[in-house]
Design a protein around this motif. Sequence first.
Motif, mmCIF file in Angstrom:
data_model
loop_
_atom_site.group_PDB
_atom_site.id
_atom_site.type_symbol
_atom_site.label_atom_id
_atom_site.label_comp_id
_atom_site.label_asym_id
_atom_site.label_seq_id
_atom_site.Cartn_x
_atom_site.Cartn_y
_atom_site.Cartn_z
ATOM 1 N N ILE A 1 0.839 -1.207 0.000
ATOM 2 C CA ILE A 1 0.000 0.000 0.000
ATOM 3 C C ILE A 1 0.871 1.252 0.000
ATOM 4 O O ILE A 1 0.506 2.283 -0.583
ATOM 5 C CB ILE A 1 -0.990 -0.004 1.204
ATOM 6 N N PRO B 1 -4.111 5.015 -4.011
ATOM 7 C CA PRO B 1 -5.333 4.557 -3.337
ATOM 8 C C PRO B 1 -6.029 5.681 -2.586
ATOM 9 O O PRO B 1 -5.417 6.692 -2.243
ATOM 10 C CB PRO B 1 -4.807 3.494 -2.371
ATOM 11 N N GLU C 1 -9.427 5.611 2.391
ATOM 12 C CA GLU C 1 -10.159 4.459 2.919
ATOM 13 C C GLU C 1 -9.438 3.153 2.579
ATOM 14 O O GLU C 1 -9.384 2.232 3.408
ATOM 15 C CB GLU C 1 -11.586 4.438 2.360
ATOM 16 N N ASP C 2 -8.886 3.066 1.364
ATOM 17 C CA ASP C 2 -8.108 1.881 0.990
ATOM 18 C C ASP C 2 -6.856 1.751 1.850
ATOM 19 O O ASP C 2 -6.469 0.657 2.264
ATOM 20 C CB ASP C 2 -7.704 1.949 -0.488
ATOM 21 N N TRP D 1 -7.915 0.440 5.249
ATOM 22 C CA TRP D 1 -8.278 -0.978 5.207
ATOM 23 C C TRP D 1 -7.033 -1.849 5.203
ATOM 24 O O TRP D 1 -6.947 -2.842 5.941
ATOM 25 C CB TRP D 1 -9.129 -1.271 3.972
ATOM 26 N N ASN D 2 -6.055 -1.493 4.389
ATOM 27 C CA ASN D 2 -4.838 -2.294 4.293
ATOM 28 C C ASN D 2 -4.018 -2.246 5.575
ATOM 29 O O ASN D 2 -3.450 -3.263 5.995
ATOM 30 C CB ASN D 2 -3.998 -1.822 3.101
#
Length: 287
Positions: free
Chosen positions: A245, A258, A261-262, A265-266
């Motif tokens: 990420i 990204p 939010e991505d 999440w990661n």
Amino acid sequence: MSQAMRLGALGLLPYHALTLEELEEATNNFEPSNLMGKGSQGQLYKGWFSDGSVVVVRCLKLKQRHALKILKQQMEVISKLRHRHLVSILGHCYVTYEESPNATDTIFLIFEYVSNGTLRSHLTEWRKQEMLKWSQRLAAATGIARGIQFLHTRIVPGVLRNNFNIKNILLDENLTAKISDYKLPRPFINKITKVGSESPFNGAAWRSGQLERGLAEGPKKLRGETDPSIRGTFAYESLKTAVEITINCLSEDIGQRPSIEDVLWNLQYSAQVQDGWANSENLGTHS
């Protein structure tokens, strides 16, 4: 903004204007021993209010006569921000000299005091008993992401286009990460810096390439890129997720980066993998 304010004041003093006399009392007349640092963003003093709260006072010189009006408009928004992962601004004091058009106006900004230094110091200073573990580093990164998400999405208009720096991430007594410089008003700066060689993406390109090669060449290579103080204390899959990420965030193609939010999440998934690995290690089962 009302939605942001409903998140609570986190036990901090409400934002209010202060007098110069109050600040002089809090800092013992800006005693040199209370000076915490100085630079392009002004001098920083540690101060104590009568209720026992500890604060940081930043002194800024305004070089443009119209700057005070712009700054007041920005402070209307910034003063209301309260979030666990942001260093809150608690107040201000304006000192103007209307009788002298050539005089330099001064503003004092009052911040909450964060006691445990910068994230950078915990990552680079070799005090092994204080070096952050992998899980703590993930928690700090996740906290920073949550602070950015709040700035982007929980107020209208969102606070965007910040140039975050690891030196501006502070840790409190519980190692909670707090962003200390999020689009603070900068009307005292005479020139606007253009995006160029000083861009954080250009500066990170070499490091990003190293990480990509580490991923491509397998676990041993990537493990070798880690801080020696944490080697052998993390799950490889947790590290791999965080690195992937990170590389995506540093993509030169803006469309490939990204969403926040991505990122969250990661990071959360990486932390879950690490927790599972740590529990299995404690039980004597290796994965």
